[in-house]
Scaffold this active site. Structure first.
Site, PDB file in Angstrom:
ATOM      1  N   GLY A  68     -92.933  -1.775 133.541  1.00 38.06           N
ATOM      2  CA  GLY A  68     -93.784  -1.537 134.708  1.00 38.06           C
ATOM      3  C   GLY A  68     -95.195  -1.203 134.232  1.00 38.06           C
ATOM      4  O   GLY A  68     -95.456  -1.150 133.034  1.00 38.06           O
ATOM      5  N   ASP A  83     -85.252 -11.368 135.733  1.00 37.96           N
ATOM      6  CA  ASP A  83     -85.944 -11.696 136.988  1.00 37.96           C
ATOM      7  C   ASP A  83     -87.241 -12.473 136.740  1.00 37.96           C
ATOM      8  O   ASP A  83     -87.939 -12.807 137.689  1.00 37.96           O
ATOM      9  CB  ASP A  83     -86.221 -10.422 137.802  1.00 37.96           C
ATOM     10  CG  ASP A  83     -86.888  -9.325 136.986  1.00 37.96           C
ATOM     11  OD1 ASP A  83     -86.661  -9.271 135.761  1.00 37.96           O
ATOM     12  OD2 ASP A  83     -87.643  -8.529 137.564  1.00 37.96           O
ATOM     13  N   GLU A 141     -99.276  -2.822 125.663  1.00 36.35           N
ATOM     14  CA  GLU A 141     -99.567  -4.150 126.208  1.00 36.35           C
ATOM     15  C   GLU A 141    -100.903  -4.071 126.946  1.00 36.35           C
ATOM     16  O   GLU A 141    -101.903  -4.605 126.513  1.00 36.35           O
ATOM     17  CB  GLU A 141     -98.435  -4.572 127.162  1.00 36.35           C
ATOM     18  CG  GLU A 141     -98.664  -5.924 127.826  1.00 36.35           C
ATOM     19  CD  GLU A 141     -97.577  -6.250 128.852  1.00 36.35           C
ATOM     20  OE1 GLU A 141     -96.805  -5.359 129.214  1.00 36.35           O
ATOM     21  OE2 GLU A 141     -97.520  -7.414 129.283  1.00 36.35           O
ATOM     22  N   HIS A 154     -87.089 -11.254 130.453  1.00 31.13           N
ATOM     23  CA  HIS A 154     -86.690 -10.577 131.700  1.00 31.13           C
ATOM     24  C   HIS A 154     -85.854 -11.518 132.568  1.00 31.13           C
ATOM     25  O   HIS A 154     -86.293 -12.634 132.856  1.00 31.13           O
ATOM     26  CB  HIS A 154     -87.925 -10.136 132.483  1.00 31.13           C
ATOM     27  CG  HIS A 154     -88.708  -9.047 131.798  1.00 31.13           C
ATOM     28  ND1 HIS A 154     -88.577  -7.723 132.128  1.00 31.13           N
ATOM     29  CD2 HIS A 154     -89.607  -9.088 130.781  1.00 31.13           C
ATOM     30  CE1 HIS A 154     -89.385  -6.993 131.367  1.00 31.13           C
ATOM     31  NE2 HIS A 154     -90.017  -7.796 130.538  1.00 31.13           N
ATOM     32  N   HIS A 204     -86.876 -10.226 123.853  1.00 25.96           N
ATOM     33  CA  HIS A 204     -87.656  -9.720 124.991  1.00 25.96           C
ATOM     34  C   HIS A 204     -87.798 -10.826 126.040  1.00 25.96           C
ATOM     35  O   HIS A 204     -88.664 -11.691 125.947  1.00 25.96           O
ATOM     36  CB  HIS A 204     -89.029  -9.242 124.503  1.00 25.96           C
ATOM     37  CG  HIS A 204     -89.798  -8.468 125.530  1.00 25.96           C
ATOM     38  ND1 HIS A 204     -90.338  -7.224 125.285  1.00 25.96           N
ATOM     39  CD2 HIS A 204     -90.115  -8.748 126.824  1.00 25.96           C
ATOM     40  CE1 HIS A 204     -90.944  -6.780 126.375  1.00 25.96           C
ATOM     41  NE2 HIS A 204     -90.835  -7.690 127.315  1.00 25.96           N
ATOM     42  N   ASP A 218     -90.860 -13.210 127.217  1.00 26.84           N
ATOM     43  CA  ASP A 218     -91.185 -12.304 128.323  1.00 26.84           C
ATOM     44  C   ASP A 218     -90.660 -12.869 129.653  1.00 26.84           C
ATOM     45  O   ASP A 218     -89.592 -12.477 130.087  1.00 26.84           O
ATOM     46  CB  ASP A 218     -92.686 -12.005 128.394  1.00 26.84           C
ATOM     47  CG  ASP A 218     -92.968 -10.604 128.918  1.00 26.84           C
ATOM     48  OD1 ASP A 218     -92.012  -9.810 129.053  1.00 26.84           O
ATOM     49  OD2 ASP A 218     -94.147 -10.280 129.188  1.00 26.84           O
ATOM     50  N   HIS A 271     -91.639  -0.741 126.613  1.00 25.37           N
ATOM     51  CA  HIS A 271     -92.858  -1.538 126.805  1.00 25.37           C
ATOM     52  C   HIS A 271     -94.040  -0.610 126.517  1.00 25.37           C
ATOM     53  O   HIS A 271     -94.257   0.356 127.253  1.00 25.37           O
ATOM     54  CB  HIS A 271     -92.973  -1.998 128.256  1.00 25.37           C
ATOM     55  CG  HIS A 271     -92.214  -3.241 128.587  1.00 25.37           C
ATOM     56  ND1 HIS A 271     -90.873  -3.267 128.770  1.00 25.37           N
ATOM     57  CD2 HIS A 271     -92.654  -4.525 128.793  1.00 25.37           C
ATOM     58  CE1 HIS A 271     -90.496  -4.507 129.071  1.00 25.37           C
ATOM     59  NE2 HIS A 271     -91.554  -5.283 129.096  1.00 25.37           N
TER      60      HIS A 271
HETATM   61 ZN   LIG Z   1     -91.716  -7.472 129.229  1.00 26.51          ZN
END
Ligand SMILES: [Zn+2]
Length: 359
Positions: free
Chosen positions: A176, A23, A206, A21, A19, A292, A203
Site C-alpha cells: 500500500g 490482483d 519504492e 500480485h 514479487h 509486480d 514493500h
Molecule cells: Zn508490489
C-alpha cells in the site's frame, strides 16, 4: 561470440518469481467475464482488449496512488470463492506458460471479504487454485499474505499466514502507499512473526526513501525488501562509495525484489536503462527480477528479462544469476531451494547456453 538471449529462449529458461500480485495479474477477459457474472457494472471497458489497454494506460500515469486505483476493479471481481479459485488457477497456468517453475504470489485476504467470505475461506480458495493450476501445468505456486499498511489488521493477517504456513502460504508482506504509513506502525505483527520463526517481506523503498528501508530491516526484521530501489540514495553515483545502510543490505545479502517496468510506471525510475538495477547488479547486491503487476504493466517475467537484456546487454550468466538469487531468497526450506537449483535451474540454463554456443 555469444549473441544476446532472445525473448523466446528467455521464455523457455526455468525462472523464479518472488514479487507478483494476484490482483495485479488477471487476464483482461477474466476481469470482464467475472464482472458480467457478478453484476459489477463499473468497469471502464467491457471488451477484453480495450480493457487490457485501459489498465496499462491508467498505470502509466506516473503516480503510485493512481496506479493503485486500477486495483479497485480487479479486487471488485474477486469476492467469491469461485472467482478467487479461477483467478489463482489461471495465474498458475500463465506463470507456467512463461517458463516459471517456482513463484510466490501475494494478495491481501482482507480485501476479499465484501460479499461475506471469511479470511480462511479466501486463503483456502486461492491455495486450491494454485495447487490445481500448478499440478496441471508444472509450476509450484505459494502464497504470501499481504496486510494493507493503512489498515489495522496486520497482526490478524500475520496470524493467518502462520496458521496456513504448512498449507500453501510461504510468508507475509505489507503493501500500500508508503508515505505516511511507515512499517513500524505494524511492529506488533512483525514481532509476532519473528517469535513464530516465520518469513516476511516488506514493500519498502519504492515511493519512499532510505528511512522506510532502514525501518523495514532494522526495526521490523524483514527477510526481503519489496522493491528497495531507493537504497541507491545511499550509494555514490559511480558506485564507489556505499553508506552504512547500503553496506549492511549488501553484506547481509538482503534480497531486493526489483520490478523494473512497474517502477518506471510509478515514477520510481525514469526508464529501464536508468533503473538502479544496473548499478545494484554491478555492485552484486542480492538482486532479483520480478513482475509486480502483470496486467497493469502488460508484462511477464520473460518480458522483464528481455527489457533488461536490451537495456544493459545482459547475457545468460546474468539471467542465471538473477534466477539463482531468487531461488536462494525464496521462503521455501533450504533443502527444497537447493533441489530446485541443482535439479531444475542449473540444468535448464546449461541446456540453453550449450544450445546457443553450438549455433
Ligand atoms: Zn508490489
Amino acid at each position: 561470440m555469444s549473441r544476446k538471449p532472445t525473448r523466446e529462449e528467455i521464455r523457455r529458461a526455468p525462472k523464479v518469481l518472488l514479487h507478483d500480485h494476484l490482483d495485479g495479474g488477471l487476464r483482461p477477459a477474466t476481469v470482464a467475464e467475472l464482472a458480467d457474472a457478478h453484476g459489477y457494472t463499473a468497469l471502464p471497458e467491457n471488451e477484453p482488449e480495450a480493457l487490457g489497454r485501459w489498465f496499462r494506460d491508467a498505470s502509466d500515469s506516473g503516480s503510485l496512488e493512481r496506479y493503485l486505483e486500477t486495483f479497485t476493479h480487479t479486487v471488485a471481481v474477486m469476492q467469491t470463492a469461485d472467482a478467487l479459485y479461477r483467478v489463482a488457477r489461471e495465474c498458475a497456468e500463465d506463470l507456467a506458460a512463461d517458463g516459471i517453475v517456482y513463484a510466490e504470489v501475494r494478495y491481501a485476504p482482507e480485501q476479499h471479504l465484501v460479499e461475506g467470505l471469511s479470511l480462511e475461506a479466501v486463503v483456502e480458495a486461492v491455495n486450491a487454485g494454485f495447487l490445481d493450476g500448478g499440478r496441471e501445468h508444472g509450476v509450484q505456486v505459494r502464497s504470501l499474505l499481504t496486510a494493507m499498511r493503512h489498515q489495522a489488521r496486520s497482526r490478524e493477517i500475520a496470524e493467518l499466514a502462520v496458521r496456513y504456513r504448512d498449507h500453501g502460504v510461504a510468508g507475509f508482506d505489507i503493501a500500500g502507499a508508503e508515505a505516511g504509513n511507515p512499517p513500524t506502525r505494524h511492529l506488533d505483527a512483525f514481532e509476532y512473526l519473528q517469535r513464530e520463526n516465520a518469513h516476511f517481506t516488506i514493500h519498502a523503498g519504492e515511493a519512499f526513501g532510505l528511512p522506510s528501508i532502514w525501518q523495514a530491516i532494522q526495526w521490523c526484521g524483514a527477510d526481503r525488501l519489496g522493491h528497495g530501489v531507493r537504497i541507491i540514495d545511499d550509494i555514490s553515483e559511480d558506485g564507489a562509495k556505499l553508506g552504512r545502510l547500503a553496506e549492511y543490505v549488501r553484506d547481509k545479502r538482503i534480497p531486493l525484489e526489483m520490478c523494473p517496468t512497474s517502477n518506471v510506471q510509478t515514477g520510481a525510475a525514469r526508464s529501464i536503462a536508468a533503473h538502479p538495477i544496473g548499478l545494484l547488479t554491478r555492485l552484486r547486491f542480492r538482486v532479483t527480477v520480478n513482475t509486480d503487476n502483470r496486467l497493469m504493466s502488460g508484462t511477464t517475467l520473460s518480458e522483464e528479462f528481455t527489457r533488461l537484456v536490451e537495456a544493459f546487454g545482459y547475457g545468460w550468466a546474468d539471467l542465471r544469476w538473477f534466477t539463482i538469487n531468487a531461488m536462494k531468497s525464496s521462503f521455501l526450506h533450504f533443502d527444497e531451494r537447493l533441489a530446485l537449483i541443482d535439479d531444475v535451474l542449473k540444468p535448464g540454463f546449461a541446456a540453453l547456453e550449450d544450445r546457443q554456443s553450438t549455433v
